[in-house]
Write a protein that holds these residues in place. Structure first.
Motif, short mmCIF file in Angstrom:
data_model
loop_
_atom_site.label_atom_id
_atom_site.label_comp_id
_atom_site.label_asym_id
_atom_site.label_seq_id
_atom_site.Cartn_x
_atom_site.Cartn_y
_atom_site.Cartn_z
N SER A 51 0.71 -1.36 0.16
CA SER A 51 0.20 -0.23 0.10
C SER A 51 0.80 1.25 0.00
N LEU A 52 0.27 2.58 -0.90
CA LEU A 52 1.20 3.71 -1.00
C LEU A 52 0.17 4.55 -0.63
N LEU A 53 0.65 5.49 0.12
CA LEU A 53 0.24 6.48 0.92
C LEU A 53 0.63 7.35 0.13
N ILE A 73 -5.50 5.10 -12.39
CA ILE A 73 -4.85 4.96 -13.59
C ILE A 73 -3.84 4.55 -13.39
N GLN A 74 -2.70 5.44 -12.67
CA GLN A 74 -1.32 5.16 -12.68
C GLN A 74 -1.14 4.10 -11.83
N ILE A 75 -1.82 3.64 -10.60
CA ILE A 75 -1.62 2.23 -10.71
C ILE A 75 -1.78 1.07 -11.59
N SER A 76 -2.97 1.28 -12.26
CA SER A 76 -3.25 0.47 -12.88
C SER A 76 -2.13 -0.08 -14.44
N MET A 77 -1.86 1.09 -14.50
CA MET A 77 -0.99 1.11 -15.73
C MET A 77 0.56 0.85 -15.72
N SER A 78 0.44 0.84 -14.02
CA SER A 78 2.02 0.99 -13.77
C SER A 78 1.83 -1.03 -13.64
N ILE A 134 -6.71 -3.67 -6.85
CA ILE A 134 -6.53 -2.85 -6.99
C ILE A 134 -7.24 -1.80 -5.54
N LEU A 135 -7.28 -1.78 -3.89
CA LEU A 135 -7.84 -1.71 -3.46
C LEU A 135 -7.48 0.58 -3.13
N LEU A 145 -3.52 3.64 -1.48
CA LEU A 145 -2.81 2.77 -3.10
C LEU A 145 -2.70 1.59 -2.58
N GLY A 146 -4.10 0.80 -1.78
CA GLY A 146 -3.68 -1.06 -2.18
C GLY A 146 -3.33 -1.59 -3.73
N MET A 147 -2.31 -2.70 -3.33
CA MET A 147 -2.26 -3.25 -4.46
C MET A 147 -2.00 -5.24 -4.23
N GLY A 148 -2.73 -6.16 -4.12
CA GLY A 148 -2.58 -7.43 -4.29
C GLY A 148 -1.68 -8.18 -5.79
N ILE A 149 -0.17 -8.23 -5.69
CA ILE A 149 -0.30 -8.66 -6.93
C ILE A 149 0.39 -10.01 -6.88
#
Ligand code: BTN
Length: 231
Positions: free
Chosen positions: A56-58, A73-78, A108-109, A123-127
């Protein structure tokens, strides 16, 4: 530069930031090897076994009303670009999933706190990185290892992600071009509508024979659209 805080195990990296956002600096990233109470959208549980990347990014600075979808957009495209580095072609399942051949590889949450303006975005991500068995979800989940045949170090994936996220500004058009939803049909307001676009605030733009609509993501059933894709 991102301050990185690492845990072996934690309840949820999003929740850690939520509890500590006052003391954490902007762009801090919290990473954990596993989560005991990982969360997804709509109060879903996010199973978080060892082997994947949970982070997660603050964001606390310069936030506006449009920041929520801008960051989506930034997270999805990254993530789409990150996967390309492993020769994996992915698609964005609006609003918050990244799929490879219709199987989910990343969720992404994004969560926010509002007072007069936005206080923070998380910006939470589980990859899915090295998990190779998703049990009952095998038909709808995949991972970098399953798609590329490579066992990848989680730190390498984290560094690649930060490199892409910090050095690019993606446009709405990039998100749209990589989305599965454009051109799909959906019933709205008793009319059959086509999804013709997405606004910079994240609204879906629909067109029927008579009308055009701007609808919020929670106003329509996305299941209907994506079931059609899966069939
Ligand atoms: C979804 O697909 O519904 C979103 C899943 C988001 C999961 C990530 S893992 C890191 C961060 N911490 C959480 O509790 N959830 C997000």
């Amino acid at each position: 530069m991102n301050k990185i805080i690492k845990f072996k195990t934690i309840s949820s990296t999003n929740d850690y930031i939520k509890k500590n956002f006052v003391d954490l600096e902007d762009s801090t990233i919290v990473v954990s090897n596993e989560q005991t109470s990982g969360r997804g959208r709509s109060d879903h549980t996010w199973k978080s076994e060892i082997g994947n990347l949970y982070m997660s990014l603050l964001k606390k600075n310069d936030l506006t009303h449009d920041s929520f979808f801008f960051e989506m957009i930034q997270i999805s495209m990254s993530i789409v670009e990150l996967l390309k580095r492993f020769d994996i072609k992915s698609k964005i399942k609006y609003p918050n999933d990244i799929l490879v051949n219709n199987k989910k590889i990343c969720g992404i949450l994004i969560e926010s706190k509002w007072s007069d303006s936005i206080d923070y975005l998380i910006l939470g991500m589980g990859i899915n990185v090295n998990q190779i068995d998703f049990q009952e979800l095998n038909f709808k989940a995949t991972s970098i290892q399953l798609e590329s045949g490579l066992e990848v170090k989680l730190d390498d994936v984290l560094m690649m992600f930060l490199d892409i996220y910090n050095n690019n500004t993606f446009e709405l058009q990039d998100y749209i071009e990589n989305s599965m939803i454009i051109g799909k049909m959906i019933n709205y307001n008793d009319e059959l509508c086509k999804v013709i676009g997405i606004s910079k605030e994240g609204y879906l733009l629909l067109k029927s024979e008579q009308d055009e609509y701007r609808v919020k993501m929670n106003e329509i059933s996305l299941e209907e659209i994506y079931d059609e894709i899966n069939n």
